[in-house]
Design an enzyme around this catalytic site. Structure first.
Site, PDB file in Angstrom:
ATOM      1  N   ARG A 282       0.834  14.696  13.009  1.00 56.06           N
ATOM      2  CA  ARG A 282       1.224  14.493  11.604  1.00 56.06           C
ATOM      3  C   ARG A 282       1.413  15.824  10.876  1.00 56.06           C
ATOM      4  NH1 ARG A 282      -1.549   9.176   9.296  1.00 56.06           N
ATOM      5  NH2 ARG A 282       0.521   8.953   8.392  1.00 56.06           N
TER       6      ARG A 282
ATOM      7  N   LYS B  61       0.855  -1.207   0.000  1.00 59.91           N
ATOM      8  CA  LYS B  61       0.000   0.000   0.000  1.00 59.91           C
ATOM      9  C   LYS B  61       0.886   1.251   0.000  1.00 59.91           C
ATOM     10  CE  LYS B  61      -1.703   1.674   4.014  1.00 59.91           C
ATOM     11  NZ  LYS B  61      -1.411   3.108   4.247  1.00 59.91           N
ATOM     12  N   ASN B  62       1.911   1.256   0.861  1.00 61.48           N
ATOM     13  CA  ASN B  62       2.715   2.472   1.036  1.00 61.48           C
ATOM     14  C   ASN B  62       3.771   2.656  -0.046  1.00 61.48           C
ATOM     15  OD1 ASN B  62       1.121   3.036   3.158  1.00 61.48           O
ATOM     16  ND2 ASN B  62       2.592   2.430   4.738  1.00 61.48           N
TER      17      ASN B  62
HETATM   18  C1  EPZ Z   1       4.298   6.924   6.297  1.00 60.56           C
HETATM   19  O1  EPZ Z   1       3.553   7.980   6.876  1.00 60.56           O
HETATM   20  C2  EPZ Z   1       3.327   5.758   6.191  1.00 60.56           C
HETATM   21  N1  EPZ Z   1       2.195   6.127   5.341  1.00 60.56           N
HETATM   22  C3  EPZ Z   1       2.813   5.383   7.588  1.00 60.56           C
HETATM   23  O2  EPZ Z   1       1.990   4.226   7.446  1.00 60.56           O
HETATM   24  C4  EPZ Z   1       4.012   5.020   8.465  1.00 60.56           C
HETATM   25  O3  EPZ Z   1       3.550   4.767   9.776  1.00 60.56           O
HETATM   26  C5  EPZ Z   1       5.009   6.189   8.492  1.00 60.56           C
HETATM   27  O4  EPZ Z   1       5.394   6.527   7.135  1.00 60.56           O
HETATM   28  C6  EPZ Z   1       6.263   5.851   9.279  1.00 60.56           C
HETATM   29  O5  EPZ Z   1       6.872   4.719   8.735  1.00 60.56           O
HETATM   30  C7  EPZ Z   1       2.344   6.088   3.998  1.00 60.56           C
HETATM   31  O6  EPZ Z   1       3.404   5.763   3.478  1.00 60.56           O
HETATM   32  C8  EPZ Z   1       1.145   6.432   3.183  1.00 60.56           C
HETATM   33  P1  EPZ Z   1       6.508  10.159   8.411  1.00 60.56           P
HETATM   34  P2  EPZ Z   1       4.185   9.479   6.917  1.00 60.56           P
HETATM   35  O7  EPZ Z   1       6.474  11.412   7.632  1.00 60.56           O
HETATM   36  O8  EPZ Z   1       4.914   9.747   5.666  1.00 60.56           O
HETATM   37  C9  EPZ Z   1       6.786  13.409  11.816  1.00 60.56           C
HETATM   38  C10 EPZ Z   1       0.081   2.901   7.702  1.00 60.56           C
HETATM   39  O9  EPZ Z   1      -0.447   2.411   8.697  1.00 60.56           O
HETATM   40  N2  EPZ Z   1       6.757  14.409  10.735  1.00 60.56           N
HETATM   41  O10 EPZ Z   1       7.687   9.241   8.291  1.00 60.56           O
HETATM   42  O11 EPZ Z   1       3.112  10.401   7.336  1.00 60.56           O
HETATM   43  C11 EPZ Z   1       5.420  12.787  12.012  1.00 60.56           C
HETATM   44  O12 EPZ Z   1       4.615  13.587  12.838  1.00 60.56           O
HETATM   45  C12 EPZ Z   1       0.591   4.329   7.761  1.00 60.56           C
HETATM   46  O13 EPZ Z   1       0.250   2.318   6.606  1.00 60.56           O
HETATM   47  C13 EPZ Z   1       6.979  15.745  11.043  1.00 60.56           C
HETATM   48  O14 EPZ Z   1       7.190  16.106  12.192  1.00 60.56           O
HETATM   49  O15 EPZ Z   1       5.210   9.298   8.118  1.00 60.56           O
HETATM   50  C14 EPZ Z   1       5.744  11.473  12.661  1.00 60.56           C
HETATM   51  O16 EPZ Z   1       5.948  11.706  14.048  1.00 60.56           O
HETATM   52  C15 EPZ Z   1       0.331   5.000   9.104  1.00 60.56           C
HETATM   53  N3  EPZ Z   1       6.943  16.671  10.047  1.00 60.56           N
HETATM   54  C16 EPZ Z   1       7.087  11.098  12.045  1.00 60.56           C
HETATM   55  O17 EPZ Z   1       7.614  12.292  11.446  1.00 60.56           O
HETATM   56  C17 EPZ Z   1       6.702  16.313   8.739  1.00 60.56           C
HETATM   57  O18 EPZ Z   1       6.707  17.187   7.854  1.00 60.56           O
HETATM   58  C18 EPZ Z   1       6.958  10.010  10.967  1.00 60.56           C
HETATM   59  O19 EPZ Z   1       6.231  10.543   9.935  1.00 60.56           O
HETATM   60  C19 EPZ Z   1       6.482  14.939   8.447  1.00 60.56           C
HETATM   61  C20 EPZ Z   1       6.515  14.006   9.460  1.00 60.56           C
END
Ligand code: EPZ
Length: 418
Positions: free
Chosen positions: A121, A22-23
């Site tokens: 997020r 999916k991701n």
């Molecule tokens: C991706 O989300 C995945 N989703 C998530 O899967 C997964 O949990 C996550 O990566 C971590 O591996 C997709 O790929 C569609 P991040 P994403 O940006 O990109 C902080 C599932 O269940 N952050 O790596 O949103 C954020 O708050 C989903 O399939 C900032 O602070 O994750 C979080 O604490 C859920 N500022 C951390 O980074 C930003 O600009 C990880 O977020 C972006 C993120």
């Protein structure tokens, strides 16, 4: 809204094939509008997040067709650069459409993204990187308005290896003028898949899967026909399911290295794991020991998307476990539902202390998000008695035919329309 009715306590035996990730499919769909030529993505899972992303592309003017498990995208006629707030709210992945739309049209408008309710997020890392690539950004009334005469390559550093921000940067830099060097990139396998997909279109990207990714801007991208990697989180979910239920299950199609620390933790629980090429076989006698400590981390650490599932396992094991969720602020919303089944878990901020209680008992529980919902299904499969798992729309976002796959392994599970 559908529900599952599950008669727990059955051991699982058999083999299943993981769906395409999916991701990975979601960013590949976002990337498909970078060319006016046809793009085909093979074995696309029939899940609602994919359907939602397809709708976003259609609203931009692209033609999207699902045929025999594959999806083809013709975006020659795409002409709009705005994503509706309704769809943006539904799908976190809408945010990396910004990179694609800026590359294709030089403009992009979308509302703040939605997705699972697992934390604040923010998207500051995305927006700061886009600004460094020359994008002007205005945030007005919940909308993000981006414009850019010409994307220019730059040296970028991510303070946190954000998956989405890394993907957005690849999509915005792929046809920018000059070179972009990204330090502190996310290293998830889905990033490597996006690099390979873009390179199949004619991009010049190297280093995905490491901290440093180098993108040489190109002037044109062509269509491609691509088979994404398989879903490591779906595979991990079913491996944990077999651990919880007992039995012997083989999951096909997934590279064991992509599961991070999961296999090591399952061995710690007392499961037998055997890996041969892209087949992972697990055997469990159901008498599990708790993992003393699990900390979620960016890849290759323990995946946050398997945190809830492993909490369900530890609830049914012997001993106690401390689970620390380092990526998202509120990713323990499934705990009150697990407690209805007899779990003994104390949440304190980003930590959950789990006391194994051996067997859980059936109950009526509700999914609050995708992976928390999957954890409730695993708990119901391992529990004594009958459970009902409600609000399956959350599960349908990311797991294709969960009931079919589990039934094929011997689970007593049926979907009922409520
Ligand atoms: C991706 O989300 C995945 N989703 C998530 O899967 C997964 O949990 C996550 O990566 C971590 O591996 C997709 O790929 C569609 P991040 P994403 O940006 O990109 C902080 C599932 O269940 N952050 O790596 O949103 C954020 O708050 C989903 O399939 C900032 O602070 O994750 C979080 O604490 C859920 N500022 C951390 O980074 C930003 O600009 C990880 O977020 C972006 C993120």
């Amino acid at each position: 809204m559908d529900k599952f009715v599950i008669d727990g306590g059955r051991r699982l035996f058999g083999s299943i094939r993981a769906q395409s990730a999916k991701n990975s499919v979601l960013p590949l769909l976002a990337a498909s509008i970078l060319t006016e030529q046809r793009v085909t993505i093979r074995e696309t899972p029939p899940i609602s997040d994919v359907a939602c992303m397809a709708q976003i592309l259609r609203e931009l003017g692209a033609e999207v067709r699902f045929e025999g498990g594959d999806v083809t995208i013709d975006s020659a006629n795409a002409c709009d650069h705005r994503i509706s707030s309704a769809l943006t709210k539904e799908l976190r992945s809408s945010v990396f459409m910004l990179g694609s739309l800026l590359t294709r049209f030089g403009r992009a408008v979308c509302a703040y993204p939605g997705g699972c309710d697992i934390g604040l997020r923010p998207i500051d890392l995305h927006l700061n990187a886009l600004k460094r690539l020359g994008v002007e950004i205005e945030e007005r009334e919940g909308y993000i308005l981006c414009s850019c005469k010409r994307l220019k390559g730059a040296d970028l550093v991510l303070d946190f290896p954000s998956v989405g921000a890394t993907e957005n940067i690849l999509l915005a830099a792929v046809m920018a003028e000059g070179r972009t060097v990204l330090e502190g990139a996310a290293k998830e396998p889905e990033i490597v898949d996006l690099q390979n997909f873009l390179n199949a279109m004619g991009a010049k990207i190297a280093g995905a899967g490491t901290d440093t990714v180098v993108i040489e801007g190109v002037t044109k991208l062509n269509g491609c026909d691509y088979l994404p990697i398989k879903d490591r989180i779906e595979a991990g979910t079913y491996l944990i399911g077999c651990a919880v239920c007992g039995g012997e299950v083989e999951v096909e199609g997934v590279n064991a290295d992509s599961l991070g620390l999961l296999l090591h933790k399952l061995r710690e629980n007392g499961c037998k794991i055997h890996v041969k090429n892209d087949k992972i076989r697990i055997a469990s006698d159901r008498r599990l020991k708790c993992n003393r400590r699990i900390e979620t981390r960016p890849f290759p650490g323990f995946p946050t998307d398997l945190q809830a599932q492993t909490a369900a396992l530890n609830s049914m094991a012997e001993g106690c476990a401390l689970i620390v969720e380092n990526l998202f602020e509120t990713r323990f919303k499934y705990v009150p539902e697990l407690k209805k089944m007899g779990a003994d878990i104390e949440v304190n901020g980003r930590s959950a202390f789990v006391r194994g209680v051996g067997r859980l008992h059936g109950a009526a529980v509700s999914c609050g998000d995708l992976r928390g919902g999957a954890a409730l299904v695993l708990a119901a499969l391992g529990a004594e008695g009958t459970s009902e798992v409600l609000d399956l729309a959350h599960i349908d976002r990311g797991y294709a035919d969960m009931e079919g796959k589990l039934k094929s392994l011997g689970a007593q599970i049926r979907r009922v329309r409520v």
